[in-house]
Every structure is written in C-alpha cells, then in structure tokens.
Design an enzyme around this catalytic site. Structure first.
Site, short mmCIF file in Angstrom:
data_model
loop_
_atom_site.label_atom_id
_atom_site.label_comp_id
_atom_site.label_asym_id
_atom_site.label_seq_id
_atom_site.Cartn_x
_atom_site.Cartn_y
_atom_site.Cartn_z
N GLU A 1 22.37 -15.45 -24.97
CA GLU A 1 23.44 -14.79 -25.69
C GLU A 1 24.81 -15.24 -25.18
O GLU A 1 25.75 -15.43 -25.96
CB GLU A 1 23.33 -13.27 -25.57
CG GLU A 1 22.07 -12.67 -26.18
CD GLU A 1 22.09 -12.68 -27.70
OE1 GLU A 1 21.07 -12.29 -28.30
OE2 GLU A 1 23.12 -13.08 -28.30
N ASP B 1 13.31 -18.93 -33.84
CA ASP B 1 14.20 -19.36 -34.92
C ASP B 1 15.16 -20.50 -34.57
O ASP B 1 15.09 -21.59 -35.14
CB ASP B 1 14.96 -18.15 -35.46
CG ASP B 1 15.63 -17.30 -34.38
OD1 ASP B 1 15.50 -17.62 -33.19
OD2 ASP B 1 16.29 -16.31 -34.74
N GLU C 1 15.20 -4.64 -40.39
CA GLU C 1 14.95 -5.50 -39.24
C GLU C 1 13.56 -6.14 -39.33
O GLU C 1 13.37 -7.26 -38.86
CB GLU C 1 15.10 -4.70 -37.95
CG GLU C 1 15.18 -5.54 -36.69
CD GLU C 1 16.53 -6.26 -36.53
OE1 GLU C 1 16.88 -6.56 -35.38
OE2 GLU C 1 17.21 -6.54 -37.54
N GLU D 1 22.38 -13.52 -41.24
CA GLU D 1 21.55 -14.68 -41.61
C GLU D 1 21.36 -14.82 -43.12
O GLU D 1 21.32 -15.93 -43.64
CB GLU D 1 20.19 -14.59 -40.91
CG GLU D 1 20.21 -14.93 -39.43
CD GLU D 1 20.75 -13.80 -38.57
OE1 GLU D 1 21.07 -14.05 -37.39
OE2 GLU D 1 20.86 -12.66 -39.08
#
Length: 878
Positions: A141, A288, A382, A400
């Site tokens: 992150e 991803d 989610e 996204e």
C-alpha cells in the site's frame, strides 16, 4: 463534376447508401434507449463540472476536517490518526502518519486542471510530510499510494516547470522524497527468496528489535508483484538501479513458482521458501495487480520479457478462469475445479486490462455483467455470488469499475459507456455523499454508511470519471503519453527510451505461447475498433438481463428527422418504404419552397415509430401438476434454459414425479441420488451455477430439474422471465430438461409435495398445456339403473357410455342422467353439485386453468384440497 458527386443520377446506389447510413445511425441511437444516446458536448461538460464539484467537496472536506491526518472520517468530520481510533486490522496498515490522502491526490489535481491547488499541495507536502515515522506499514500500500503519489506528482511538477508556466521554484524535491521512501521500503526485500516482507517499519525497517515486524512468513502475490512500475520509475528517474533490481527479482520468483501445468499462480506465497500457502487462482483480490503490472511494465519499460510472461498467464486465465461473463477462482494445480461460488469487486479492473491487451469481447461481456450487478445493488458489493447475490455487502467506494468503463469508452467510442459513467456519478451523489465528504457503504442492501473515505477514492475515482467526460484538448497534457499505475498515478511511457535500463535488466525469455494479432503490440483502436456503437452493443445484449432484473420496453413516441432527398424519380422513397419507413412532406403546399432549398430538391419529415431491437425471445414453459387431486388444474409459469433438453421440440413434454434434492442447492455431492433416480429433481437456486447443479443431478439419475428462485417473493407476474445460462463452457453434456420457477410459484409446488407423498408433473411449453387432465374417452355419459340379470339395454347417448348394473337388493343410487346446466355429481349426503372431470364428490370445486379470473401461475391460484380422510372417492376409478 461537383454535381455528380453530391447529387448522384437516378438509379445510382449512392443516395441509397447515404440514406441507409444516416437512417441507421439515427435509428440505432433511438433504439438503444437512454443509455445508448450520443451525449452532446454540453451534457458532457455539465457532468464534468459536476465531477469537479464532487471532488471539491471530498478534497475540501479532507483539507478542512482531517489534514494532516492520513484519512478523513466523513461521518465524524475529523481525521483518522492511527493509534487514536479503534484498530481496524490490516486496513490500518495503509496509514503511516504521512498525510496519505494528500500525497495520493497530488496528480489528480493536475488532471482536473486545478493547478493553483496542486502547487499549494506540493508546498504543503514538502513542508509537512515526514517519512521517518515509527510506524509499521504495508509495503504494497505504501508503494502504490505514497511512492506512486510522490512520483506522479514529481512527473506533473516537472512537466509544468519545463513548460515555463508554473512550478519554476521546483527543484525535484518530490523525487528526493520518493527516493527516501524507496530506501525505507528496501529492507522488506531482505529475504532468502527475494520476495518482500508484507510490512516494514518506516524508521526501523525489518528484524530490528524496535521494528515490531519481520516475523511474517507469507505475503500475497499482488503484494510481492506490484512493485515494478514505481520502483523501476524511481530507478530510471534517480539513476539508482537498486530499486528496479529488487522489484524485478520478486517478479522473477513469482514467475518461477507458477504452476507449470496450468501457468497460473496462487494467492498467498511463503516469502522464505517460495511455497504456495493458498493455491486458489483468480484475477481478483490477492493476485489482481500482479497481472496488471506485467502488462504495464512492458508498456512503461519496453522489456519483452514482461509481455511474454503476461501473455503466458493471460492464455491460462482465458482457458481456466474466464467463463464469460464470469471470472471464477480455480485451483492452480487443478484448474478445472472452481474453488468458490463468489467473485470479489477488485476483479472489476480486469476488463480495462483486457482492453490494453486488445481482447475486447470478453472485456465488454464482463463489464456488462458488473454493470448489471451495480443496477441491482446500486454499487458493486465487495463480493457477490455467481448468481449475483450479495456475498459481502460492503462498498468502500472502489474505483475499478469506473476504471474499466473509461478504458472501454476509449477503445470503442460507444456513448453507452458515458451513460454508465453518468450512473456512477449519480449513485455516488445519491447514496454516498454526506456533509463532510463521501462515506463508504457498509452494506449495499441497507445503504448504511461507514465512517471511511479511503485515499484511493480521490486518487482514482475522480481521475477516471473526469477523463471519461473530457476531450483530449481539454487537458494540460496528452494523457496517451502516460501509463496509469494500479493507483492511477501517472508515469511517462518515455521512460523506456529517455532513461537507460538498469544493469542486468534482461532475463532468459520463457517459452513463447501461441501468438496472435495483439501479442507484441498495443492495438490501434482506430483500425480495429472503429467508433461504431453497434460493435459493443451486439456483445452486451446477451447479458442485458443477466441478473434477472429488467423491464419491458415501451415504444418511443414518433420522432422526426429531416433529410434532403432528390426528387427525380421515386427510387429513394421506394427504398425507404421497403424498409417500412413512411415519409411525409414538411410542407404539403409547396415542398420546393423550403427556405434555402435548391430547385429540384425538397425536404421531408421522416416519421417512424422506433422500437427496441428484438431481444432473444423467451418462450414461457409451464410445470403442470397432473396427479390427484390436482389433475391438471395447477399450472405454474416457468422459464427455460439455454442448455439441456429443448422442451419445445418434445411433443408431449416430459412427465415425472418430483423429489426434493439433498442438499437443496445441489452444490455438493447429492445425498439422495437413489431417491432421485428416474424422477424430476427440485433444487434451489444459489451458491453455484445452474449448469453445475444440472450435471450433478443428471449424474444422480434425475430425468429433469425444476430450479426454484431463492429470492423470497419473486413471481412471474412481476418479474420478466429469463433464460438460465450455462457456466461459460460447453454444456453439450447436459441433456435433461431444465426449467425455472420464481419463488411464489415454487412455494406452491413445494407445498404440494409436502401435502402429498407423490406429485406428478408435466414440463412443457405453455402453449401446449393440457386444459384439463387427459380425457382419453372424450365426452362421457354415465347411467345408473337397476337391471335384470343378464339384461343389457343399448344406450342411446352419444359418445362412449358406461353402465353400472346393480344386483337386486342393492341400494339404487340414481337412475336418471342429470343435465342441469352441466354434469352433476351426487355427494354422500344426497345433494347434487356441479362436477368437473376427475373431481371427487368430496373435493371442493376449483378454478379451471382456462378461467379468466384465475392466474394459474400466481400466488392467488387456488389449490384443490385432498378429500377428507374419512371419505373415499365414490366416483368410478379408471
């Protein structure tokens, strides 16, 4: 010469082609409905201004109520400071007491043309942000949000400085901060394998007695594989190769540890020995951005090794994981086995990546599926099941889906995607906006909010939405000169040529996979994907009502357009008339007097009722109960399947007795296979695909399946029928008939099964339903009379006649034939009642399936009750 070009002579196909193009374009726009209408520049500008206002509300609220804290708490109207608020577990690993939201938002300010605010924010960053805090943060992150944010802001500041307009005071301070942060992240790579630790202490690194980290043994694939863009850019801009080398080493390990049989990777890996800890493989959470960074590393750095690896993985994804429109997790060592029946929202980025790959069809399919889910739940949950129910209800304002919408619009030019973007804007304002910013949705089913506004909302969501509604000439730079990181920070693609590659940047190329048109190039959207709205529409249409949510289309009112038509001959008019389009002159009194018209040319008004392009027709089926006491009177409307036996081709339908499946969802081993064999199975929708259920039940010996909707209260009167779809692969092995009942119709059927030990049904098209139960003898006359032994009097009634001869001394029940307004039955109490075929005297009268006052498929259908247990039917049994 000029006249010939613009006014073709009679008989020339030119005018026909021109009219066809004009008309079809206009009609296509109308027929597509609101979502397909071309968006005028004024409307785009209005929405773009709305997006800027929303950004100002979110960013302004952060700066007013939260700065210099890492994030805004929009419900509390204060900043979230780590250690001062209740711990949220891994979510808090993003917070490093470095004004996260400010840094993450810097280059968004430039994209939105807020250059004064950008310059002020850069000064604040240099003045207030510190990177040496004694805080344990997520390596992943911190890399994508903070390091990426600093690099993206440096690139923007340098661009503005070089133009000589702004930032003349800037001396690469953001790049120096990025380099400092890079060095603070490097200790995480001090492992035997080269895979980084998942966490690092910004001040003390890893394994230091004061670091409070370094005991971890596992990390996610995306965590280790999403460093190359930021680290390589840092190396190329700073000249220090160490960053790119470490990021590349981590990618090398993941590549080497892929499952060689399937070319897939798992979700969690041991950072010390490289063993897979979780072997499920997909394109969502945990993996991803690993795939994303392989493709984008090739674009940014120009290294074929990254592209070859991506292509190898992509072939495996499309072979095992992609089951359009679904993207399902599988076991990396046994990729034909799905490991879960739900998908997570992070996979919504994948259609955008497929656009970069040039594989547009599956991108459109998956995006449309996601859009249908947002229509059903307002936002992407989610996690949601393969049948589009909520699995996890949270929605932390993830970007996204907006990202993929932006990419698809750039690739197709289809205004449909502008309408999708408009819906995102409207839903954010309607369901997430609060007085102090925008709040995450705690549960999409209830609309409750969470006191959370993540930095990625400002870094990504507003960037993609603004770009979606902007023209290239409205930006301060050419967006095509940059590549987006996974956090939507901008890095220049010129890095591959303007900066030298790092030492040792070449590795042995892997075995190449089968190549296609897009293997070594970013496809030209101008050549391959022209601005033709019908291209994407034809792909989307198959998935329009995927979630079962839809509405009937109502024809638009008459509309008119004006076209210039040559009046020499009737060829154009006849051509239009052959298309079913009528023409009416605008000025019946003098068409040639139209203002500005030339001699010989008149203008007409095109009048056409525009109807929607016909969807694939859904032929309604029925489930008709034929065993006593129903005998055909209960008829339930059912939907068909696109696979399995085609009941339309079965002259007499399929008959059988019904048995409830155990487990009821049929998503595991069938426990009552012996009981199901030779019967029609009842199974509940949900938890796995229709095709998976059908295969299990077919193997168990079922001769058909009736699926019942799990959504309480659904019924055929209010919800349009839809066709059950397969699982994306071949369904040729499924040969039994399959039908679908909504909840209320299904409740009638299950209630019947509970009341009676045996219930026989017919599955057949609605148009061939039996009006009543089979009547093989046609109209029947029944006579009772007392006869002498051996005497058989010839009956004179028309049609077959049954005669009952009673021995002398027995009670005479009736001698005459009763024809009082219809057939009658004699009750045990001696009363005469109207009696329909097959009804016992003890049964109450019921509505016929042909009774116009009865909807046999609705909850109001009356179910005949069985006769009392102390009375046996006295009518003759056949």
């Amino acid at each position: 010469m000029g006249e010939k070009l613009f006014c073709p002579p009679q008989g020339s196909p030119g005018i026909s082609m021109m009219l066809r193009a004009l008309l079809l374009t206009s009609l296509l726009n109308w027929a597509n409905g609101q979502e397909g209408l071309t968006m005028l520049p004024e409307e785009k500008s209005k929405i773009r201004d709305q997006i800027v206002e929303m950004f100002d509300h979110a960013y302004g609220s952060y700066m007013k109520y939260a700065y210099p804290a890492d994030e805004l708490m929009p419900l509390s109207c204060r900043g979230r400071v780590r250690g001062l608020e209740p711990n949220r577990g891994d979510i808090d690993d993003s917070l490093g007491k470095f004004s996260l939201t400010l840094v993450d938002t810097l280059d968004t300010l430039v994209v939105l043309n807020k250059l004064d605010e950008f310059e002020d924010a850069v000064r604040r960053t240099l003045r207030d942000v510190r990177l040496d805090n004694d805080v344990v943060v997520s390596v992943f992150e911190t890399n994508i949000r903070v390091l990426g944010g600093l690099l993206g802001a440096h690139v923007m500041a340098d661009m503005l400085r070089q133009r000589g307009e702004r930032m003349q005071w800037y001396r690469d301070e953001l790049l120096h901060m990025a380099k400092e942060l890079g060095h603070r992240l490097l200790p995480a790579f001090n492992t035997t394998s080269g895979l980084p630790y998942p966490r690092v202490n910004l001040r003390y690194g890893v394994l230091n007695p004061l670091s409070r980290t370094g005991t971890e043994s596992d990390t996610c694939t995306a965590c280790a594989g999403t460093m190359i863009l930021e680290f390589a850019a840092l190396s190329r801009l700073s000249g220090e190769a160490v960053f790119e080398e470490h990021a590349r080493k981590a990618l090398d390990v993941l590549w080497e540890k892929r499952q060689r049989g399937s070319d897939l990777v798992g979700t969690v890996i041991n950072i010390h020995n490289g063993d897979w800890v979780r072997r499920d493989s997909g394109v969502g959470a945990g993996i991803d951005s690993y795939y994303e960074y392989l493709m984008k590393a090739y674009i940014l750095l120009g290294d074929n090794v990254y592209l070859e690896r991506f292509n190898t993985h992509y072939s495996a994804i499309m072979k095992y994981i992609s089951q359009p429109p679904l993207l399902l997790n599988v076991h990396m060592h046994n990729p034909t086995v799905s490991v879960r029946s739900w998908m997570d929202s992070l996979l919504a980025f994948f259609p955008g990546l497929q656009v970069l790959r040039g594989d547009l069809k599956p991108a459109i399919e998956t995006h449309e599926m996601l859009y249908q889910v947002t229509k059903q739940h307002k936002f992407l949950p989610e996690a949601f099941t393969t049948e589009f129910r909520v699995h996890w209800g949270q929605h932390p304002l993830r970007p996204e889906f907006a990202e993929s919408t932006y990419y698809l619009y750039k690739a197709t030019g289809d205004p449909y995607y502008l309408r999708v973007g408009q819906s995102i804007v409207e839903k954010l304002n309607a369901h997430a906006r609060v007085p102090c910013g925008f709040a995450a949705v705690q549960d999409v089913r209830t609309g409750t909010h969470e006191d959370r506004m993540d930095s990625f909302f400002l870094a990504e969501m507003f960037k993609y939405l603004y770009l979606l509604f902007s023209e290239k000439n409205q930006l301060h730079f050419d967006i095509d000169d940059y590549i987006f990181t996974t956090e939507a920070h901008l890095l220049p693609v010129s890095l591959s040529t303007s900066q030298p590659p790092c030492r040792g940047n070449n590795t042995e190329a892997p075995t190449t996979v089968e190549e296609d048109l897009f293997t070594y190039s970013c496809p030209s959207t101008q050549t391959l994907f022209p601005n033709n709205p019908s291209f994407a529409k034809t792909i989307r249409d198959s998935y329009k009502y995927l979630t079962g949510v839809g509405r009937a289309f109502h024809a638009s009112p008459d509309r008119g357009i004006e076209l210039p038509l040559h009046d020499h001959g009737m060829e154009p008019v006849e051509f239009l008339r052959s298309m079913g389009i009528s023409l009416t002159p605008l000025n019946e009194a003098g068409a040639t007097e139209t203002h500005g018209a030339h001699e010989g040319v008149y203008r007409v008004k095109l009048v056409a009722e525009v109807t929607q392009t016909p969807e694939e027709e859904v032929v309604p089926l029925i489930v008709q109960l034929i065993s006593p006491p129903y005998l055909g009177r209960m008829v339930l409307t059912a939907g068909p399947a696109k696979f399995g036996m085609d009941l339309i081709k079965q002259e007499h339908g399929v008959k059988g007795s019904i048995v409830k499946t155990s487990p009821y969802t049929a998503c595991g081993p069938i426990e009552n296979a012996q009981e199901l064999s030779g019967h029609i199975a009842l199974a509940l929708r949900g938890d796995c695909m229709f095709a998976a259920k059908a295969r299990r039940l077919q193997e168990a010996g079922a001769i058909g399946v009736i699926f019942i909707d799990h959504r309480e209260g659904s019924n055929s009167a209010e919800t349009p029928l839809f066709q059950m779809v397969g699982d994306g692969g071949s369904t040729a092995d499924i040969t039994i008939p399959l039908v679908f009942l909504f909840s209320q119709e299904g409740a009638l059927l299950t209630s019947a099964l509970e009341d009676h030990s045996n219930v026989d049904v017919l599955m057949l098209p609605k148009e061939r339903q039996l009006d009543k139960a089979d009547k093989p003898l046609g109209k029947m006359n029944i006579k009772f009379r007392l006869a002498e032994e051996g005497e058989l009097e010839e009956g004179e009634a028309r049609g077959p006649t049954l005669k009952f001869l009673l021995e002398k001394g027995e009670v005479v029940l009736e001698e005459e034939e009763y024809r009082q307004q219809g057939d009658s039955c004699l009750t045990p109490g001696g009363d005469h009642v109207l009696c329909s075929y097959g009804q016992t005297a003890a049964s109450p009268p019921s509505h016929s399936p042909n009774d116009p006052n009865t909807d046999p498929g609705s909850q109001d259908s009356r179910v005949p009750q069985p006769p009392p247990t102390d009375h046996k039917p006295w009518a003759p049994q056949h």
